[in-house]
Design an enzyme around this catalytic site. Structure first.
Site, mmCIF file in Angstrom:
data_model
loop_
_atom_site.group_PDB
_atom_site.id
_atom_site.type_symbol
_atom_site.label_atom_id
_atom_site.label_comp_id
_atom_site.label_asym_id
_atom_site.label_seq_id
_atom_site.Cartn_x
_atom_site.Cartn_y
_atom_site.Cartn_z
ATOM 1 N N TYR A 36 0.835 -1.218 0.000
ATOM 2 C CA TYR A 36 0.000 0.000 0.000
ATOM 3 C C TYR A 36 0.868 1.266 0.000
ATOM 4 O O TYR A 36 0.635 2.189 -0.781
ATOM 5 C CB TYR A 36 -0.894 -0.060 1.228
ATOM 6 C CG TYR A 36 -1.876 1.073 1.387
ATOM 7 C CD1 TYR A 36 -3.124 1.018 0.774
ATOM 8 C CD2 TYR A 36 -1.588 2.178 2.180
ATOM 9 C CE1 TYR A 36 -4.061 2.043 0.941
ATOM 10 C CE2 TYR A 36 -2.506 3.204 2.349
ATOM 11 C CZ TYR A 36 -3.740 3.126 1.735
ATOM 12 O OH TYR A 36 -4.658 4.149 1.909
ATOM 13 N N LYS A 62 1.013 4.376 -2.721
ATOM 14 C CA LYS A 62 0.628 5.745 -2.347
ATOM 15 C C LYS A 62 1.811 6.710 -2.522
ATOM 16 O O LYS A 62 1.610 7.903 -2.773
ATOM 17 C CB LYS A 62 0.076 5.771 -0.926
ATOM 18 C CG LYS A 62 -1.240 4.976 -0.766
ATOM 19 C CD LYS A 62 -2.351 5.511 -1.645
ATOM 20 C CE LYS A 62 -3.681 4.818 -1.416
ATOM 21 N NZ LYS A 62 -4.768 5.360 -2.254
#
Ligand code: CAA
Ligand code: NAI
Length: 246
Positions: free
Chosen positions: A154, A158
């Protein structure tokens, strides 16, 4: 009305932060296309706006699939004739410590959070370039800015969105298109409800404003970056995190 006559696509708009943004954008005069994987939630949302002067167009979409995104953009243009705003809000987590993370967990998160944003933006920009106007907002995260235990996949996506945001701002500025990112802190949606309670409490205590975010806090930032109030801002990462780190 800050978005009068604007047409916006909001991915992941059927729940959480995206859902609050959909409502705000409609209140400010935009026609909104909700692109979400979750068909049931999307249909419920459409039904709740049936009598509204601005009905919602829901297109069941998997942003990680190119064909699905191309169909979304075609439907939006066929319905409204243009696309002014794209909010790349759809995202997922599949958290695990590095030594336990499977290849599937890694790939799944990259496909939605990174490739999905590439797919949507690439499909939308020909329409924005043709009209010489566009606002693109990418949803990053504190995890991408500072890193976060259990989020190798993740955090990578990002952080990558920040690089893509700045690259696209440089490529598309001359075409009248602003590209910015919002980096939310821990915000009270289904996504954080999966987290262990004690970690959430710790996050709250290290936040300067001493509270977790509400979806509205993040949707307000989307609205600002989608409106003409942000016309001279591009390539920016707006941290909306209550001061979790500075
Ligand atoms: N900071 C420091 N240490 C941490 C930590 C943290 N945030 N989280 C876990 N640890 C430590 C644990 O205390 C534990 O230490 P010991 O080995 O010394 O006991 C070690 O790391 C392993 O932790 P777990 O026992 O919990 O390991 P697990 O394999 O059972 O679970 C996990 C790992 C799935 C990552 C779980 O810890 C977890 O869900 N953590 C939360 C991850 C997180 O913050 N996700 C954010 C979701 S919300 C979101 O993503 C939105 C956004 O953009 C911010
Ligand atoms: P959520 O889980 O409440 O909503 C996400 C929505 O995206 C859901 O409706 C889901 O169906 C949809 N979605 C997931 N995969 C999709 C796909 N492939 N195609 C289309 N739609 C898809 O999550 P939340 O919290 O509202 O998150 C929104 C964005 O904000 C995400 O990008 C997330 O990473 C980011 N974010 C969230 C934070 C938080 O603490 N909640 C913090 C920082 C960033």
């Amino acid at each position: 009305m800050r978005l009068q006559n604007r047409v916006a696509i909001i991915t992941g708009g059927a729940s959480g932060i995206g859902l609050v943004a959909v409502k705000k954008f409609i209140d400010e005069g935009a026609a909104v296309v909700v692109a979400d994987f979750n068909e049931e939630a999307g249909k419920e949302l459409v039904a709740s706006y049936e009598q509204h002067e601005k009905p919602i167009l829901f297109v069941q979409t998997d942003t990680s699939k190119r064909q699905s995104v191309e169909a979304l953009v075609q439907k939006a243009v066929d319905t409204y004739g243009k696309i002014d705003i794209l909010v790349n809000n759809a995202g997922i987590t599949k958290d695990a410590m590095l030594h336990k993370m499977t290849e599937q967990q890694f790939d799944d998160v990259l496909n939605v959070n990174l490739k999905g944003v590439f797919n949507c933006t690439q499909a939308v920009i020909p329409h924005m370039i043709a009209q010489g106007y566009g606002k693109i907002i990418n949803t990053s995260s504190v995890s991408g800015v500072y890193g976060n235990v259990g989020q190798t996949n993740y955090a990578a996506t990002k952080a990558a969105l920040i690089g893509m945001t700045k690259t696209w701002a440089k490529e598309l500025g001359r075409k009248g298109i602003n590209v910015n990112a919002v980096a939310p802190g821990f915000t009270l949606t289904a996504m954080v409800q999966k987290m262990p309670e004690e970690i959430l409490t710790r996050m709250e205590s290290v936040t300067a404003l001493q509270r977790l975010g509400q979806p509205e806090d993040i949707a307000n930032a989307y609205l600002f970056l989608a409106s003409n109030e942000s016309d001279y801002i591009t390539g920016h990462v707006l941290h909306v995190d209550g001061g979790i780190m500075m």
